[in-house]
Design a protein around this motif. Structure first.
Motif, PDB file in Angstrom:
ATOM      1  N   SER A  81       0.815  -1.218   0.000  1.00 46.59           N
ATOM      2  CA  SER A  81       0.000   0.000   0.000  1.00 46.59           C
ATOM      3  C   SER A  81       0.849   1.270   0.000  1.00 46.59           C
ATOM      4  CB  SER A  81      -0.918   0.020   1.228  1.00 46.59           C
ATOM      5  OG  SER A  81      -0.161   0.052   2.427  1.00 46.59           O
ATOM      6  N   PHE A  82       2.173   1.129   0.120  1.00 50.39           N
ATOM      7  CA  PHE A  82       3.047   2.300   0.194  1.00 50.39           C
ATOM      8  C   PHE A  82       3.094   3.009  -1.159  1.00 50.39           C
ATOM      9  CE2 PHE A  82       7.344   4.188  -0.135  1.00 50.39           C
ATOM     10  CZ  PHE A  82       7.239   5.091   0.906  1.00 50.39           C
ATOM     11  N   ARG A  83       2.893   4.326  -1.147  1.00 48.24           N
ATOM     12  CA  ARG A  83       2.903   5.106  -2.388  1.00 48.24           C
ATOM     13  C   ARG A  83       3.732   6.371  -2.161  1.00 48.24           C
ATOM     14  NH1 ARG A  83      -1.984   3.846  -5.561  1.00 48.24           N
ATOM     15  NH2 ARG A  83      -2.043   5.961  -6.344  1.00 48.24           N
ATOM     16  N   ALA A  84       5.056   6.222  -2.140  1.00 48.32           N
ATOM     17  CA  ALA A  84       5.906   7.393  -1.921  1.00 48.32           C
ATOM     18  C   ALA A  84       5.994   8.253  -3.176  1.00 48.32           C
ATOM     19  CB  ALA A  84       7.296   6.971  -1.483  1.00 48.32           C
ATOM     20  N   SER A  85       6.079   7.596  -4.329  1.00 48.74           N
ATOM     21  CA  SER A  85       6.164   8.361  -5.566  1.00 48.74           C
ATOM     22  C   SER A  85       4.809   8.986  -5.885  1.00 48.74           C
ATOM     23  CB  SER A  85       6.623   7.460  -6.718  1.00 48.74           C
ATOM     24  OG  SER A  85       5.780   6.325  -6.834  1.00 48.74           O
ATOM     25  N   GLU A  86       4.858  10.137  -6.534  1.00 50.25           N
ATOM     26  CA  GLU A  86       3.644  10.882  -6.901  1.00 50.25           C
ATOM     27  C   GLU A  86       3.678  11.089  -8.409  1.00 50.25           C
ATOM     28  OE1 GLU A  86       2.339  14.481  -4.539  1.00 50.25           O
ATOM     29  OE2 GLU A  86       2.988  15.458  -6.400  1.00 50.25           O
ATOM     30  N   TRP A  87       2.594  10.720  -9.081  1.00 47.46           N
ATOM     31  CA  TRP A  87       2.599  10.670 -10.537  1.00 47.46           C
ATOM     32  C   TRP A  87       1.596  11.654 -11.127  1.00 47.46           C
ATOM     33  CZ3 TRP A  87       6.299   7.939 -13.048  1.00 47.46           C
ATOM     34  CH2 TRP A  87       7.048   7.060 -12.266  1.00 47.46           C
ATOM     35  N   HIS A  88       2.106  12.455 -12.066  1.00 48.79           N
ATOM     36  CA  HIS A  88       1.313  13.498 -12.713  1.00 48.79           C
ATOM     37  C   HIS A  88       1.167  13.174 -14.194  1.00 48.79           C
ATOM     38  CE1 HIS A  88       1.970  16.801  -9.525  1.00 48.79           C
ATOM     39  NE2 HIS A  88       2.558  15.704  -9.057  1.00 48.79           N
ATOM     40  N   CYS A  89      -0.048  13.123 -14.673  1.00 47.20           N
ATOM     41  CA  CYS A  89      -0.297  13.016 -16.114  1.00 47.20           C
ATOM     42  C   CYS A  89      -0.264  14.429 -16.682  1.00 47.20           C
ATOM     43  CB  CYS A  89      -1.650  12.357 -16.378  1.00 47.20           C
ATOM     44  SG  CYS A  89      -2.064  12.240 -18.137  1.00 47.20           S
ATOM     45  N   ILE A  90       0.668  14.686 -17.592  1.00 45.82           N
ATOM     46  CA  ILE A  90       0.808  16.033 -18.130  1.00 45.82           C
ATOM     47  C   ILE A  90       0.616  16.066 -19.649  1.00 45.82           C
ATOM     48  CG2 ILE A  90       2.287  16.824 -16.241  1.00 45.82           C
ATOM     49  CD1 ILE A  90       4.712  16.387 -18.036  1.00 45.82           C
ATOM     50  N   GLY A  91       0.162  14.951 -20.205  1.00 42.24           N
ATOM     51  CA  GLY A  91      -0.052  14.889 -21.650  1.00 42.24           C
ATOM     52  C   GLY A  91      -1.521  14.863 -22.003  1.00 42.24           C
ATOM     53  N   PRO A  92      -1.841  14.946 -23.289  1.00 37.48           N
ATOM     54  CA  PRO A  92      -3.243  14.926 -23.727  1.00 37.48           C
ATOM     55  C   PRO A  92      -3.912  13.611 -23.375  1.00 37.48           C
ATOM     56  CG  PRO A  92      -1.752  14.681 -25.598  1.00 37.48           C
ATOM     57  CD  PRO A  92      -0.900  15.023 -24.422  1.00 37.48           C
ATOM     58  N   ILE A  93      -5.203  13.682 -23.078  1.00 40.28           N
ATOM     59  CA  ILE A  93      -5.958  12.498 -22.656  1.00 40.28           C
ATOM     60  C   ILE A  93      -7.134  12.278 -23.598  1.00 40.28           C
ATOM     61  CG2 ILE A  93      -7.221  11.392 -20.780  1.00 40.28           C
ATOM     62  CD1 ILE A  93      -5.827  13.293 -18.846  1.00 40.28           C
ATOM     63  N   GLN A  94      -7.164  11.121 -24.234  1.00 41.55           N
ATOM     64  CA  GLN A  94      -8.313  10.745 -25.048  1.00 41.55           C
ATOM     65  C   GLN A  94      -9.326  10.026 -24.163  1.00 41.55           C
ATOM     66  OE1 GLN A  94      -6.365   8.365 -28.051  1.00 41.55           O
ATOM     67  NE2 GLN A  94      -6.122  10.123 -29.414  1.00 41.55           N
ATOM     68  N   SER A  95     -10.571  10.042 -24.587  1.00 39.57           N
ATOM     69  CA  SER A  95     -11.638   9.457 -23.768  1.00 39.57           C
ATOM     70  C   SER A  95     -11.391   7.997 -23.434  1.00 39.57           C
ATOM     71  CB  SER A  95     -12.985   9.607 -24.490  1.00 39.57           C
ATOM     72  OG  SER A  95     -13.337  10.966 -24.609  1.00 39.57           O
ATOM     73  N   ASN A  96     -10.773   7.263 -24.345  1.00 43.56           N
ATOM     74  CA  ASN A  96     -10.564   5.832 -24.098  1.00 43.56           C
ATOM     75  C   ASN A  96      -9.399   5.553 -23.143  1.00 43.56           C
ATOM     76  OD1 ASN A  96      -8.485   6.501 -25.827  1.00 43.56           O
ATOM     77  ND2 ASN A  96      -8.758   4.754 -27.179  1.00 43.56           N
ATOM     78  N   LYS A  97      -8.724   6.598 -22.675  1.00 45.27           N
ATOM     79  CA  LYS A  97      -7.601   6.420 -21.753  1.00 45.27           C
ATOM     80  C   LYS A  97      -7.909   6.995 -20.364  1.00 45.27           C
ATOM     81  CE  LYS A  97      -4.769   4.426 -24.635  1.00 45.27           C
ATOM     82  NZ  LYS A  97      -3.615   5.112 -25.193  1.00 45.27           N
ATOM     83  N   THR A  98      -9.098   7.540 -20.166  1.00 45.31           N
ATOM     84  CA  THR A  98      -9.369   8.173 -18.872  1.00 45.31           C
ATOM     85  C   THR A  98      -9.369   7.180 -17.718  1.00 45.31           C
ATOM     86  OG1 THR A  98     -11.751   8.036 -19.331  1.00 45.31           O
ATOM     87  CG2 THR A  98     -10.644  10.141 -19.814  1.00 45.31           C
ATOM     88  N   ARG A  99      -9.808   5.952 -17.960  1.00 50.70           N
ATOM     89  CA  ARG A  99      -9.845   4.983 -16.858  1.00 50.70           C
ATOM     90  C   ARG A  99      -8.436   4.671 -16.364  1.00 50.70           C
ATOM     91  NH1 ARG A  99     -13.624   1.989 -14.650  1.00 50.70           N
ATOM     92  NH2 ARG A  99     -15.096   2.460 -16.352  1.00 50.70           N
TER      93      ARG A  99
END
Length: 240
Positions: A81-99
């Protein structure tokens, strides 16, 4: 000392110098290491020097890297359950990739349409904390840039702020390259002014606190204008 660790220290020095020149506290600016096209090993190398926030432009590649890094984190701590890293999506998002984005990322900085925000809201797993959102604004009207038009940003911010499973944090911009420092400061100042305008409008449940602007070439100008997060890839990981 590895090249990535050395480069991280140089970038942090640039941030500190820029903040001092602008009369700001260096702690007021976060560094997002843009790790696109580099593998999990490069991310782990950066983490060894205390870097925790990473930005990915390509969603599938990003998800594979997130899973690899979190498996490494869990193995080291014996805690899945440890989540030290933090991840940012900074690119374009198509509807089929939102999940994929909703299930794996912690932040999304590239929301520029209500439809995408609604899908992220609906698909964010309930056991995860709210997805942190920045609206991408096409601040200078660049013809090749994504982003909501500045005059439409206030309305979009109010709608996104009301969606469950999301927390609106601020604005992100990627202006066209400017010819010099003064011109770069001027375009970044437009984003800062828009940020202040939205906050002053009083339509949000809580003020935004994140202004994500500035990259390897223009982080000094962005910090001068008020950036609270700079997104740096090449100066950390090298050329792509």
């Amino acid at each position: 000392m590895t090249m990535i660790v050395r480069n991280l220290q140089l970038v942090r020095d640039r941030i500190t110098t820029a903040c001092v020149a602008a009369g700001r506290d260096p702690a007021s600016v976060r560094l997002l290491a843009v790790s696109k096209t580099f593998g999990a090993d490069a991310v782990i190398d950066a983490m060894s020097d205390g870097q925790r926030a990473f930005g990915e432009n390509y969603i599938q590649e990003g998800v594979e890297k997130i899973l690899a890094v979190r498996a490494w984190e869990a193995d080291g701590l014996r805690s899945p359950s440890f989540r030290a890293s933090e991840w940012h999506c900074i690119g374009p998002i198509q509807s089929n990739k939102t999940r994929l984005v909703a299930e794996h990322f912690d932040w999304v900085q590239s929301v520029d349409r209500l439809k995408i925000a609604q899908r992220l809201s609906e698909q964010r797993p309930p056991h995860l904390p709210p997805l942190q959102i920045c609206l991408q604004v096409n601040i200078d009207g660049g013809p090749t840039k994504s982003g909501v038009a500045p005059q439409e940003a206030l309305a979009l911010a109010a709608e996104v702020a009301g969606l469950p499973g999301l927390q609106l944090r601020g604005l992100m911009s990627i202006p066209e390259p400017a010819p010099d420092f003064i011109a770069s400061c001027a375009v970044h100042q437009k984003a800062a002014d828009l940020f202040d305008h939205i906050n002053r409008a009083g339509t949000l449940p809580q003020p935004m606190d994140t202004l994500s602007m500035g990259m390897t070439a223009d982080l000094e100008a962005a910090i001068h204008a008020g950036s609270t997060m700079v997104r740096v890839g090449t100066a950390i990981f090298g050329g792509r």
